[in-house]
Scaffold this active site. Structure first.
Site, mmCIF file in Angstrom:
data_model
loop_
_atom_site.group_PDB
_atom_site.id
_atom_site.type_symbol
_atom_site.label_atom_id
_atom_site.label_comp_id
_atom_site.label_asym_id
_atom_site.label_seq_id
_atom_site.Cartn_x
_atom_site.Cartn_y
_atom_site.Cartn_z
ATOM 1 N N THR A 141 4.058 2.689 5.553
ATOM 2 C CA THR A 141 2.653 2.266 5.579
ATOM 3 C C THR A 141 1.898 3.219 6.487
ATOM 4 O O THR A 141 2.425 3.622 7.533
ATOM 5 C CB THR A 141 2.475 0.825 6.097
ATOM 6 O OG1 THR A 141 1.097 0.628 6.441
ATOM 7 C CG2 THR A 141 3.297 0.524 7.336
ATOM 8 N N ILE A 142 0.664 3.537 6.106
ATOM 9 C CA ILE A 142 -0.093 4.468 6.972
ATOM 10 C C ILE A 142 -0.491 3.797 8.280
ATOM 11 O O ILE A 142 -0.783 4.475 9.253
ATOM 12 C CB ILE A 142 -1.347 5.037 6.268
ATOM 13 C CG1 ILE A 142 -2.361 3.938 5.933
ATOM 14 C CG2 ILE A 142 -0.969 5.849 5.047
ATOM 15 C CD1 ILE A 142 -3.751 4.490 5.617
ATOM 16 N N ASP A 143 -0.494 2.463 8.312
ATOM 17 C CA ASP A 143 -1.029 1.759 9.490
ATOM 18 C C ASP A 143 -0.154 1.860 10.743
ATOM 19 O O ASP A 143 -0.627 1.625 11.844
ATOM 20 C CB ASP A 143 -1.213 0.268 9.169
ATOM 21 C CG ASP A 143 -2.446 0.006 8.312
ATOM 22 O OD1 ASP A 143 -3.112 0.982 7.927
ATOM 23 O OD2 ASP A 143 -2.730 -1.171 8.026
ATOM 24 N N ARG A 179 0.728 -5.059 -4.979
ATOM 25 C CA ARG A 179 0.815 -6.235 -4.113
ATOM 26 C C ARG A 179 1.037 -7.396 -5.088
ATOM 27 O O ARG A 179 0.179 -7.676 -5.913
ATOM 28 C CB ARG A 179 -0.475 -6.416 -3.323
ATOM 29 C CG ARG A 179 -0.808 -5.202 -2.446
ATOM 30 C CD ARG A 179 -1.846 -5.536 -1.389
ATOM 31 N NE ARG A 179 -2.394 -4.344 -0.736
ATOM 32 C CZ ARG A 179 -1.832 -3.698 0.277
ATOM 33 N NH1 ARG A 179 -0.679 -4.117 0.763
ATOM 34 N NH2 ARG A 179 -2.414 -2.649 0.818
ATOM 35 N N ARG A 236 -25.319 7.559 11.639
ATOM 36 C CA ARG A 236 -24.835 7.702 10.269
ATOM 37 C C ARG A 236 -23.421 7.117 10.215
ATOM 38 O O ARG A 236 -22.643 7.286 11.175
ATOM 39 C CB ARG A 236 -24.767 9.177 9.850
ATOM 40 C CG ARG A 236 -26.118 9.830 9.704
ATOM 41 C CD ARG A 236 -26.847 9.289 8.473
ATOM 42 N NE ARG A 236 -28.092 9.985 8.212
ATOM 43 C CZ ARG A 236 -29.268 9.694 8.765
ATOM 44 N NH1 ARG A 236 -29.364 8.718 9.659
ATOM 45 N NH2 ARG A 236 -30.351 10.375 8.438
ATOM 46 N N ASP A 240 2.008 -0.231 11.657
ATOM 47 C CA ASP A 240 1.999 -1.555 12.298
ATOM 48 C C ASP A 240 3.344 -2.272 12.198
ATOM 49 O O ASP A 240 3.388 -3.492 12.085
ATOM 50 C CB ASP A 240 0.880 -2.423 11.694
ATOM 51 C CG ASP A 240 1.027 -2.584 10.186
ATOM 52 O OD1 ASP A 240 1.831 -1.851 9.570
ATOM 53 O OD2 ASP A 240 0.334 -3.447 9.615
ATOM 54 N N VAL A 265 16.935 8.385 -1.016
ATOM 55 C CA VAL A 265 17.760 7.245 -1.453
ATOM 56 C C VAL A 265 18.575 7.651 -2.679
ATOM 57 O O VAL A 265 19.801 7.471 -2.719
ATOM 58 C CB VAL A 265 16.859 6.013 -1.779
ATOM 59 C CG1 VAL A 265 17.662 4.920 -2.473
ATOM 60 C CG2 VAL A 265 16.204 5.477 -0.515
ATOM 61 N N THR A 318 6.261 -6.344 2.292
ATOM 62 C CA THR A 318 7.482 -5.972 1.563
ATOM 63 C C THR A 318 8.707 -6.585 2.226
ATOM 64 O O THR A 318 9.599 -7.124 1.564
ATOM 65 C CB THR A 318 7.617 -4.429 1.567
ATOM 66 O OG1 THR A 318 6.407 -3.882 1.058
ATOM 67 C CG2 THR A 318 8.804 -3.953 0.776
ATOM 68 N N GLY A 342 5.664 -2.099 3.724
ATOM 69 C CA GLY A 342 5.216 -2.619 5.014
ATOM 70 C C GLY A 342 5.678 -4.043 5.263
ATOM 71 O O GLY A 342 6.676 -4.495 4.682
ATOM 72 N N ASP A 343 4.938 -4.774 6.096
ATOM 73 C CA ASP A 343 5.398 -6.107 6.501
ATOM 74 C C ASP A 343 5.482 -7.075 5.318
ATOM 75 O O ASP A 343 6.413 -7.886 5.244
ATOM 76 C CB ASP A 343 4.532 -6.675 7.637
ATOM 77 C CG ASP A 343 3.072 -6.790 7.269
ATOM 78 O OD1 ASP A 343 2.631 -6.093 6.330
ATOM 79 O OD2 ASP A 343 2.354 -7.576 7.914
ATOM 80 N N GLY A 366 -6.663 0.612 9.145
ATOM 81 C CA GLY A 366 -5.918 -0.103 10.183
ATOM 82 C C GLY A 366 -6.363 -1.549 10.125
ATOM 83 O O GLY A 366 -7.281 -1.950 10.820
ATOM 84 N N ARG A 367 -5.717 -2.293 9.226
ATOM 85 C CA ARG A 367 -6.123 -3.675 8.951
ATOM 86 C C ARG A 367 -6.005 -4.559 10.183
ATOM 87 O O ARG A 367 -6.871 -5.355 10.472
ATOM 88 C CB ARG A 367 -5.225 -4.212 7.837
ATOM 89 C CG ARG A 367 -5.877 -5.209 6.980
ATOM 90 C CD ARG A 367 -5.049 -5.559 5.803
ATOM 91 N NE ARG A 367 -3.829 -4.769 5.653
ATOM 92 C CZ ARG A 367 -2.997 -4.929 4.649
ATOM 93 N NH1 ARG A 367 -3.252 -5.801 3.732
ATOM 94 N NH2 ARG A 367 -1.895 -4.203 4.555
ATOM 95 N N ARG A 427 -17.965 16.306 12.537
ATOM 96 C CA ARG A 427 -18.426 16.830 13.837
ATOM 97 C C ARG A 427 -19.345 18.039 13.623
ATOM 98 O O ARG A 427 -20.334 18.209 14.324
ATOM 99 C CB ARG A 427 -17.210 17.190 14.697
ATOM 100 C CG ARG A 427 -17.496 17.837 16.018
ATOM 101 C CD ARG A 427 -18.046 16.893 17.051
ATOM 102 N NE ARG A 427 -17.031 16.083 17.707
ATOM 103 C CZ ARG A 427 -17.299 15.250 18.712
ATOM 104 N NH1 ARG A 427 -18.535 15.124 19.178
ATOM 105 N NH2 ARG A 427 -16.347 14.537 19.254
ATOM 106 N N GLY A 441 0.836 -1.212 0.000
ATOM 107 C CA GLY A 441 0.000 0.000 0.000
ATOM 108 C C GLY A 441 0.866 1.255 0.000
ATOM 109 O O GLY A 441 1.802 1.358 0.780
#
Ligand code: F6P
Length: 321
Positions: A126-128, A72, A246, A130, A23, A105, A102-103, A171-172, A155, A11
């Protein structure tokens, strides 16, 4: 080391371009040749390789997505796919790789390293958030701010119409984004994969709040929460207690946009550190930042250890809502 390649995989995350830029420019200043692999492992398997120079990364630091594109790649899970990638690396004389992702990769990098002797250094993107071995991953800060801006807007309408909103954030497997935006957005309840979600207790809280004059409520749900997401939470509240709400699923909006200053700096540091690590003969490590310092953690640990949520932050939503 004279010839390295860089790619982004999995992702996309805001800040990946800043990392590629770091790099490329760090390597060029060390007199290395840099190649870009397009579309992550897919490009490595299919010979989609481009030369890169300082100008290829001009004007990219402020952009989301990734100029190298990403994917992926199912093919890379097979030995045949990896054999093709190894042949492509030989063809281009690639002596070192920087893998940004991420993981998945890093698992790919581990598999590759078992089958060839090209060193790989990872940059956690990764945005997560994790991944173990870094306080924050590249893209996480931007995603939190993007989600927060959306929640602030929700709001407004929630207050105007005295409504309950259930908002799902990405957030998987983890609740980092959810917890941050719940605290920063003043949410009344946050549902996280790391903790059990007690709908009855929330109902009691809603009732108490109503008696105290609270007419607007925001619930933040991490997509990986065991309840099954915002839609399911809304269904349960309606079925069990007749409560109308909602639902908003923020989705991929959280993955795009201009990276925050924090993500640009983090990505620049880790991209540069990755190249220096390759030059110094390191391999099989992910560059991370802990307490402001660059650190390196073995891929094995990064993919197997779980980074915990902050326990004090976990209690804040209840305390402050
Ligand atoms: O990159 C992490 C992530 O954004 C997760 O939060 C989400 O579950 C997943 O990727 C979505 O993946 P895709 O874009 O492949 O649907």
């Amino acid at each position: 080391m004279e010839r390295i390649a860089v790619f982004t995989s999995g992702g996309d995350a805001p800040g990946m371009n800043a990392c590629i830029r770091a790099v490329v420019r760090t390597a060029i200043k060390l007199d290395m040749t840099v190649l870009g692999v397009r579309k992550g492992y897919t490009g490595l398997c299919n010979d989609d390789i481009i030369p890169m120079n300082s100008r290829s990364v001009s004007n990219t630091i402020q952009h989301g997505g990734t100029i190298l594109e990403t994917s992926r790649c199912a093919e890379f899970h097979t030995k045949e796919g990896r054999a093709r990638a190894i042949a492509v690396m030989k063809k281009y004389g690639i002596e070192g790789l920087v893998a940004i992702g991420g993981d998945g990769t890093f698992r790919g990098a581990q598999a590759l390293m078992k089958e060839c002797d090209v060193p790989v250094i990872g940059c956690p993107g990764t945005i997560d958030n994790d991944l173990f071995g870094t306080d924050a991953t590249i893209g996480y800060d931007t995603a939190v701010n993007t989600a927060l801006e959306a929640i602030d807007r929700i709001r407004d309408t929630a207050t105007a119409m005295e409504r309950l909103f259930i908002i799902e954030v990405m957030g998987r497997h983890v609740g980092f984004i959810a917890l941050q935006v719940a605290i920063a957005g003043g949410a009344e309840w946050v549902l996280l994969p790391e903790t059990a979600s007690d709908i009855e207790a929330f109902y009691d809280r809603l009732e108490q709040g109503f008696r105290a004059g609270k007419r607007t409520n925001i619930v933040v749900v991490a997509e990986g929460d065991e309840t099954g997401g915002a839609g399911k939470v809304a269904e349960s509240l309606e079925k069990l207690y007749g409560i109308q709400s909602r639902v908003t699923v923020l989705g991929h909006i959280q993955r795009g946009g201009s990276p925050s200053a924090r993500d640009r700096v983090l990505a620049s540091k880790l991209g540069a550190a990755a190249v220096l690590a390759l030059r110094d003969g390191k391999s099989g490590l992910s560059a991370g930042e802990i307490g402001g310092e660059v650190v390196f953690t073995p891929f094995d640990e990064v993919v197997s250890k779980r980074k915990p949520l902050n326990s004090f932050e976990l209690e804040l939503t209840d305390r402050l809502s």
